[in-house]
Design a protein around this motif. Sequence first.
Motif, PDB file in Angstrom:
ATOM      1  N   PRO A   1       6.271 -72.428 -39.672  1.00 50.04           N
ATOM      2  CA  PRO A   1       5.034 -71.851 -38.998  1.00 50.04           C
ATOM      3  C   PRO A   1       3.912 -71.753 -39.604  1.00 50.04           C
ATOM      4  O   PRO A   1       2.752 -71.740 -38.885  1.00 50.04           O
ATOM      5  CB  PRO A   1       5.875 -70.607 -38.490  1.00 50.04           C
ATOM      6  N   GLY A   2       3.858 -71.797 -40.909  1.00 46.44           N
ATOM      7  CA  GLY A   2       2.464 -71.539 -41.697  1.00 46.44           C
ATOM      8  C   GLY A   2       1.953 -72.542 -41.942  1.00 46.44           C
ATOM      9  O   GLY A   2       0.808 -72.648 -42.623  1.00 46.44           O
TER      10      GLY A   2
ATOM     11  N   GLN B   1      12.111 -69.706 -35.716  1.00 44.12           N
ATOM     12  CA  GLN B   1      12.766 -68.449 -35.022  1.00 44.12           C
ATOM     13  C   GLN B   1      12.521 -68.635 -33.628  1.00 44.12           C
ATOM     14  O   GLN B   1      13.170 -68.280 -32.526  1.00 44.12           O
ATOM     15  CB  GLN B   1      12.641 -67.110 -35.603  1.00 44.12           C
ATOM     16  N   LEU B   2      11.094 -69.149 -33.204  1.00 42.65           N
ATOM     17  CA  LEU B   2      10.692 -69.113 -31.975  1.00 42.65           C
ATOM     18  C   LEU B   2      11.517 -69.942 -30.957  1.00 42.65           C
ATOM     19  O   LEU B   2      11.695 -69.766 -29.868  1.00 42.65           O
ATOM     20  CB  LEU B   2       9.333 -69.655 -32.008  1.00 42.65           C
TER      21      LEU B   2
ATOM     22  N   MET C   1      21.261 -76.610 -27.670  1.00 42.61           N
ATOM     23  CA  MET C   1      20.702 -77.304 -28.703  1.00 42.61           C
ATOM     24  C   MET C   1      19.112 -76.859 -29.463  1.00 42.61           C
ATOM     25  O   MET C   1      19.285 -76.663 -30.707  1.00 42.61           O
ATOM     26  CB  MET C   1      20.342 -78.767 -28.296  1.00 42.61           C
ATOM     27  N   VAL C   2      18.346 -76.287 -28.756  1.00 43.81           N
ATOM     28  CA  VAL C   2      17.073 -75.865 -29.292  1.00 43.81           C
ATOM     29  C   VAL C   2      17.450 -74.511 -29.927  1.00 43.81           C
ATOM     30  O   VAL C   2      17.046 -74.421 -31.079  1.00 43.81           O
ATOM     31  CB  VAL C   2      15.976 -75.739 -28.043  1.00 43.81           C
ATOM     32  N   THR C   3      18.262 -73.811 -29.364  1.00 43.61           N
ATOM     33  CA  THR C   3      18.807 -72.446 -30.162  1.00 43.61           C
ATOM     34  C   THR C   3      19.444 -72.720 -31.438  1.00 43.61           C
ATOM     35  O   THR C   3      19.061 -71.985 -32.271  1.00 43.61           O
ATOM     36  CB  THR C   3      19.663 -71.562 -29.113  1.00 43.61           C
ATOM     37  N   GLY C   4      20.330 -73.908 -31.298  1.00 44.94           N
ATOM     38  CA  GLY C   4      20.846 -74.070 -32.487  1.00 44.94           C
ATOM     39  C   GLY C   4      20.003 -74.611 -33.639  1.00 44.94           C
ATOM     40  O   GLY C   4      19.892 -74.265 -34.677  1.00 44.94           O
ATOM     41  N   VAL C   5      18.856 -75.346 -33.335  1.00 45.84           N
ATOM     42  CA  VAL C   5      17.758 -75.819 -34.146  1.00 45.84           C
ATOM     43  C   VAL C   5      17.212 -74.515 -34.840  1.00 45.84           C
ATOM     44  O   VAL C   5      16.985 -74.361 -35.786  1.00 45.84           O
ATOM     45  CB  VAL C   5      16.946 -76.712 -33.462  1.00 45.84           C
TER      46      VAL C   5
ATOM     47  N   ALA D   1      25.004 -65.570 -37.363  1.00 40.54           N
ATOM     48  CA  ALA D   1      23.571 -65.257 -37.938  1.00 40.54           C
ATOM     49  C   ALA D   1      22.985 -63.876 -37.056  1.00 40.54           C
ATOM     50  O   ALA D   1      21.753 -63.538 -37.387  1.00 40.54           O
ATOM     51  CB  ALA D   1      22.825 -66.448 -37.243  1.00 40.54           C
ATOM     52  N   HIS D   2      23.986 -63.322 -36.535  1.00 38.37           N
ATOM     53  CA  HIS D   2      23.746 -61.815 -36.148  1.00 38.37           C
ATOM     54  C   HIS D   2      22.654 -61.816 -34.824  1.00 38.37           C
ATOM     55  O   HIS D   2      21.612 -61.255 -35.132  1.00 38.37           O
ATOM     56  CB  HIS D   2      23.086 -61.176 -37.018  1.00 38.37           C
TER      57      HIS D   2
END
Length: 574
Positions: free
Chosen positions: A181-182, A242-243, A280-284, A371-372
């Motif tokens: 992200p940076g 995380q986004l 799938m996007v959540t998994g990534v 991953a909580h």
Amino acid sequence: MSAIVDLPPALWLVLTAAVLSVVKGRAGGIVAVAAPLAALGLLLWPGADRHLALEVGGLDLILFQTGPVNLLFGIIFLLISSIGALYAFHVQDRGQRTMAMLYAAGALGVTFAGDLFTLLVFWEVMAVSSSWLVFARKEAASLRAGFRYLMVHLAGGSVLMAGILLHYHATGSLALTRFTPGDGLAAWLILIGVCLNAALPPLHAWLPDAYPRATVTGAVFMSALTTKSAVYVLMVLFPGWQLLVYMGVLMTLYGVVYAVLANDIRRILAYHIISQVGYMVTGVGIGTELSLDGTAAHAYSHILYKALLFMGAGAVIQATGASKLSELGGLSRKMRPVLWLFMIGAFSISGFPLFNGFISKSMVVSAAGDAHYPVVMLGLFLASVGTFLSIGLKIPLFAFGGKEARLEVARLPGNMYLAMGTVAGLCILYGIAPGLLYSILPYKSSYHPYTAYHLVESIQLLTFTFIGFWILRGKLAGKPYIALDTDWFYRRGAPVADRLLVGPVFGLFEAAARMRTACAKRVAAAFANPYRWFRMNRGPADIFSPDRERPSFSTSVLWLVLVFIGLAAFAFIR
């Protein structure tokens, strides 16, 4: 022989598309089915050189390279391309065959690209060739939807290109790399471009707009390639953002809500593409080895069962000409094999044990727990409820069950049943023997789907969903209305944009055209009577008469004599 074995799958299918553009009839169908299988065999050929690099204009381009991630996606893309061609075997439209194969070539080019420029080129190949499959239906609504689809994807490709150019300017490299992200504006622009193809809300409206209006056979290819190739790119470039975890959960819930509201069977399936890609996007976004393996496994499974569902829906449209639940009903009496094959896809997407969706979707859910992310797990469970509600219950009850609609049911070609049966068999095979899929996952994470806890959890979820649906089934029947989505904004805004942006440009061109016409008229009028320039008219000043203005015979003879004397003098002087 070595050159053939080492040929990248994308180029193999580009050549196949060229052949299909000239080959007619059954021969073209055989080529379309066989070529992806041949490319798959060459891809897995022992000892094949799986790397092709070129230098073009000072740029180091890698057209073909393989790794654990893209090899899995390449296998399923080639497999579904062959099965999709089998489903479309009866279609004699060379344009559809050619563009479907070029579309598959674009997806494979993206998958095996080793640099951002090559990825961008094949990305645009996918956009143009897939839009043809919408246009090819040749209906007014399809033409409009295809145009919107093409414009949205070209806009997304422009954003992707801008990010790639900024990245190249900053780093001097086009190599695929993991962004953070940076990493600045370039990384975010690339992410936006990729997310548009992955159909993340609010960039998703092109999917439920175009897929239901594509051809019966073209929608099968579209369900498999565009969004999953985008998922692959997210896995390679943006793991651990995380986004994406929260955007993925939003996708899963957004898709199922709109699927429950939808009336068109292929629009229901289209919204569930958004929902399933959300897993799938959540998994990534989670970014662990288990979550990334879950993403890859679910993409593989999703391509199979979603293709089967679109094949079943396409069979209904092919046989009846109707696609809305409010127009269908009672088809189980005349289309029983289609119902059973459709239900295998429905059981798979709903996560029933012994079907392939069960062994892949649960990997992402388990990774979220490890991953909580308890809220994320809850969101994914709720999306599973909506999936079974609309795909496993709503479509079968209101399309195949209930009162029989007054529709003529045409006979389906045998190749459609064969293709559906093949995919249904694979959905069951991977569900029964998950090791076949787990063995080709990129990170080889350890996961066991058939635990007592997981089985009880799934059965409880499915059972209570069925009970809730049965109680509320009267309110969930298909209604002849349209649920407004985010495309409402650009559809309503189009006239305003036309007046503010397009109108002035057109006005400028029209003014220039009027000026050009006026100048042409003035020039034509001036040259209509050159005698007037020298005041030599023998008649009215504005009228030129050839008979009246023509010089006399004696004048003509005089001019000839003068010219002859001049030429003679010139010759004498020389």
